[in-house]
Design a protein around this motif. Sequence first.
Motif, short mmCIF file in Angstrom:
data_model
loop_
_atom_site.label_atom_id
_atom_site.label_comp_id
_atom_site.label_asym_id
_atom_site.label_seq_id
_atom_site.Cartn_x
_atom_site.Cartn_y
_atom_site.Cartn_z
N MET A 100 9.57 10.46 -1.86
CA MET A 100 8.37 11.27 -1.61
C MET A 100 8.59 12.72 -2.05
SD MET A 100 5.93 9.36 -0.48
CE MET A 100 6.55 8.19 -1.63
N GLN B 216 0.85 2.43 -6.31
CA GLN B 216 0.85 1.44 -5.24
C GLN B 216 -0.12 0.31 -5.55
OE1 GLN B 216 0.06 4.75 -4.77
NE2 GLN B 216 0.78 5.48 -2.78
N ARG B 217 0.04 -0.76 -4.80
CA ARG B 217 -0.82 -1.94 -4.97
C ARG B 217 -0.93 -2.34 -6.44
NH1 ARG B 217 -3.34 -3.28 0.06
NH2 ARG B 217 -3.83 -1.50 1.37
N VAL C 23 8.01 12.75 -5.65
CA VAL C 23 6.58 12.63 -5.94
C VAL C 23 5.94 14.00 -5.78
CG1 VAL C 23 4.39 11.60 -5.20
CG2 VAL C 23 6.46 10.19 -5.28
N ALA C 24 6.29 14.67 -4.67
CA ALA C 24 5.73 16.01 -4.43
C ALA C 24 6.13 16.97 -5.54
CB ALA C 24 6.20 16.53 -3.07
N ASP D 105 0.82 -1.21 0.00
CA ASP D 105 0.00 0.00 0.00
C ASP D 105 0.85 1.26 0.00
OD1 ASP D 105 0.88 -0.19 2.68
OD2 ASP D 105 -0.91 0.84 3.41
N SER D 106 2.13 1.10 0.38
CA SER D 106 3.02 2.27 0.42
C SER D 106 4.43 1.81 0.10
CB SER D 106 3.00 2.88 1.83
OG SER D 106 4.13 3.71 2.02
N PRO D 107 5.20 2.68 -0.57
CA PRO D 107 6.58 2.29 -0.90
C PRO D 107 7.41 1.99 0.34
CG PRO D 107 6.10 4.52 -1.71
CD PRO D 107 4.84 4.00 -1.12
N LEU E 114 3.62 7.68 -8.62
CA LEU E 114 3.65 6.48 -7.79
C LEU E 114 2.44 5.60 -8.10
CD1 LEU E 114 5.55 5.62 -5.53
CD2 LEU E 114 4.04 6.76 -3.91
N TYR F 62 12.96 6.44 0.95
CA TYR F 62 11.52 6.72 0.79
C TYR F 62 11.26 8.23 0.89
CZ TYR F 62 6.76 7.19 2.82
OH TYR F 62 5.48 7.58 3.13
#
Lengths: 251, 649
Positions: free
Chosen positions: B187, B199-200, B190-191, B78-80, B197, B183
């Motif tokens: 992030m 996920q899943r 990503v920002a 669910d999260s890196p 990203l 991470y």
Amino acid sequence: MTAKTINLTLKVWRQGRGEPIGRLETCRAENISKDMSFLEMIDVVNEQLTKDHQEPIAFDHDCREGICGMCGAVVNGRPHGHERETTLCQLHMRHFSDGDTIVIEPWRARAFPVIKDLVVDRSALDQIIQAGGYISVNTGGAPDANSLPIPKDTADAAFVPAACIGCGACVAACPNASAMLFVGAKVSQLSLLPQGRPEAAKRVSSMVRKMDELGFGNCSNETECEAECPKGISIIQIARMNREFFKARFS
Amino acid sequence: MKPDVTSDLTIDPKLDAKIPAGPLAEKWDRHRFDIKLVNPANKKKFEIIVVGTGLAGASAAASLAELGYPVKNFCIQDSPRRAHSIAAQGGINAAKNYANDGDSIRRLFYDTVKGGDFRAREANVYRLAQLSNHIIDHCVSQGIPFARDYGGFLDNRSFGGAQVSRTFYAKGQTGQQLLLGAYGALMRQVAGGMVTLFQRREMMELVVEDGRARGIVTRNLITGEMETHTAHAVVLATGGYGNVFYLSTNAMASNVTAAFRAYKSGAYFANPCFTQIHPTCIPVHGTFQSKLTLMSESLRNDGRVWVPKKPGDNRKPKDIPESERDYYLEAKYPSFGNLVPRDVASRNAKDQCDMDKGVGETRLAVYLDFADAIKRHGEGAIAGKYGNLFQMYEKITGENPYQTPMMIYPAVHYTMGGLWVDYNLMSTIPGLFVLGEANFSDHGANRLGASALMQGLADGYFVIPYTIGGYLAGASFGKTHTGSEAFKTAVNVAEQRVQKLMQVNGRRTVADFHRTLGGILWDHCGMARNEEGLTKAKGMVANLRKEFWEDVYVPGNAADFNQSLENAGRVADFLEFGELMIDDALARRESCGCHFNTAFQTEDNEALRDDENFCHVAAWEYAGDERSPLFHKEPLTFENVALTQRSYK
């Protein structure tokens, strides 16, 4: 000598994908070894459900050694169950008794919508980190690691909140579904270290704003988060974040 | 038919490692100068897919984005931040020589090559040792709270296979802290909009178009939908395949699928039989058990390994007097003692248990005793070093290791084998790069402790940002889109496999098959192997695979969040991959590092290499479902170290 296995009744939250609301369903967990972890107990139940051609219980889990932060459910009203400083994967069945009824629910918070059964969407925590939970340094020009001595006490103090595993139990425990302990942990780690000082004011303001935007509640000093944190992170970290927040406002 | 693995005809031109010319210490420098650069303004035109968000994946995605490449980053969790690098406990090596105890880049290089029993490439390992120091610098600048001494400087500890203290650590949570650093960097990108990203998501297929890796097909694990993504290069950082054994220290979701799909698309798989069995894990205690838990090797700094001298001794450890205890590692290897490399420690534990000197309920365990260290340094000092590990041990076993010795037994932990890559970390498919545990490159036949974190971060922070530019600048790309034939075919293959799994509708669960497969491989392709056992296991795996496709039952439906289906797909790949491991073990008719063929051992029962015939990397090419994989070899040449019988005595 007590028996090595126990039998339990589970009341588990079942909610299909896209269903607005779920319900507690009852099933049996038979011949559960006391050496099993809570998740291994669910594995056994799921094997049986599968053999009976029913859908197994969906639940998040991965490392099963208490460090990845993927697992978590509210067990008898308490996130990760009743043992202190324990993730659900490290909660062992020797802490339960034969004949117990166990209620298992997902994290409940507006910011964590349920995906299915016990699985929730915690991407809001990633979004909070994106708002500034890092030190802005590009790969490349770092100076020699020992060129910046950091007092052992400071390094040790920064390590304590850095142990946060991002599981979200603090949010699930809080009556306001606040993420203050999670945010406080990251803010504290980075504001204690000299490397994190240049961005300290910007970081705390931005992370707190993001937390509010995402629908997490406010802190009203219930301290439930501290009681349930599997890594024993204390509300001291929230106090430190508040100090950083005020400093950022008035500087 | 058995491949003739000693003939030079098996050398494949595709297996050009592209090792730069020049003296060992200058190769990387020269290469960096020779690599073509991508104009900064053009970087935004090259899209890169990174699969995986562990140390290698997150550091690669962040560093590439910092350079200006648009990156798509995928993870199954669910999260890196959940990637399994997070669970690494003990530490990360670097040749800083802060301890002033004689360490150097050359010594770290030498220890790593020797520790790997001379089955790794010299040039790669030397580069790794060179980059190790930059990793520590960078991680400190990210705010990683490494352990420090009272002067405020970084502290070090010792790990197996080394006589210097070069391991940097953050209590027993070094992997967690390093991963959260990577991470954080991810992030930030990503920002900033440079990394998107996903996920899943699980990678189902690699898309190869005009001979180049151009994208992937992923399954959205929430909705079950197949999704397609194009790119100019694909980077796999999808970890190791230790879960083929069912029980391992890996996280539950760790799998071989992404790497195996790449293998089926033409990437060669190197040394698949090289699996590290870690000596210090909590012993197995029941058939319901879902995974094994590692106790960091750093414990061997202060813990002493022993068993009772008398076979079948049932007394409690405290009732066994000093004179009736066998501290077998200290006795057999006086210079390294309890800190021999992992393969040696594991094999010795197995030997003791085979002699019926094992302890505990299952008699498949040895003691790791801290009594002396506690007497010498006090309980507080030991708690300061290993507190969280002791606590974890007590939680799992219900026993207090301050009062009674820990019981440990080896468990599958890490896979040195992986997709074959050249010096640039590119596989045999142009444009497909492989980093971290997913590649085979740096650890030979045995990895030393605290070297996995080093390799993952070296690959991600400091190798791929250079070498991918060389590829992108030198290649000419046609236009591709997700509606192209190659993408349509890949989606079709992925969808059909899912449908097939759902349609078997048999009686046995996925976990049941997985457990059986693990048992076969543990018994016959584990700590000790021989031709007879391997041949038998090959047949057993083939039969099991047949049964799987006739009798597996996958509940639920494919267009949903369905963890049983996820597992079924992974186990289906493990069932094919297991046979490849066995083929590789059969073909390597020597012993080296973790690969201990009982027919090849020294008088002291140590691994006996055959450098004349097996000083090579075995690389396997997929040849179709009905055909045996094709064997190729990359010869290993050693110009800077002498090949010796590894001795830790």
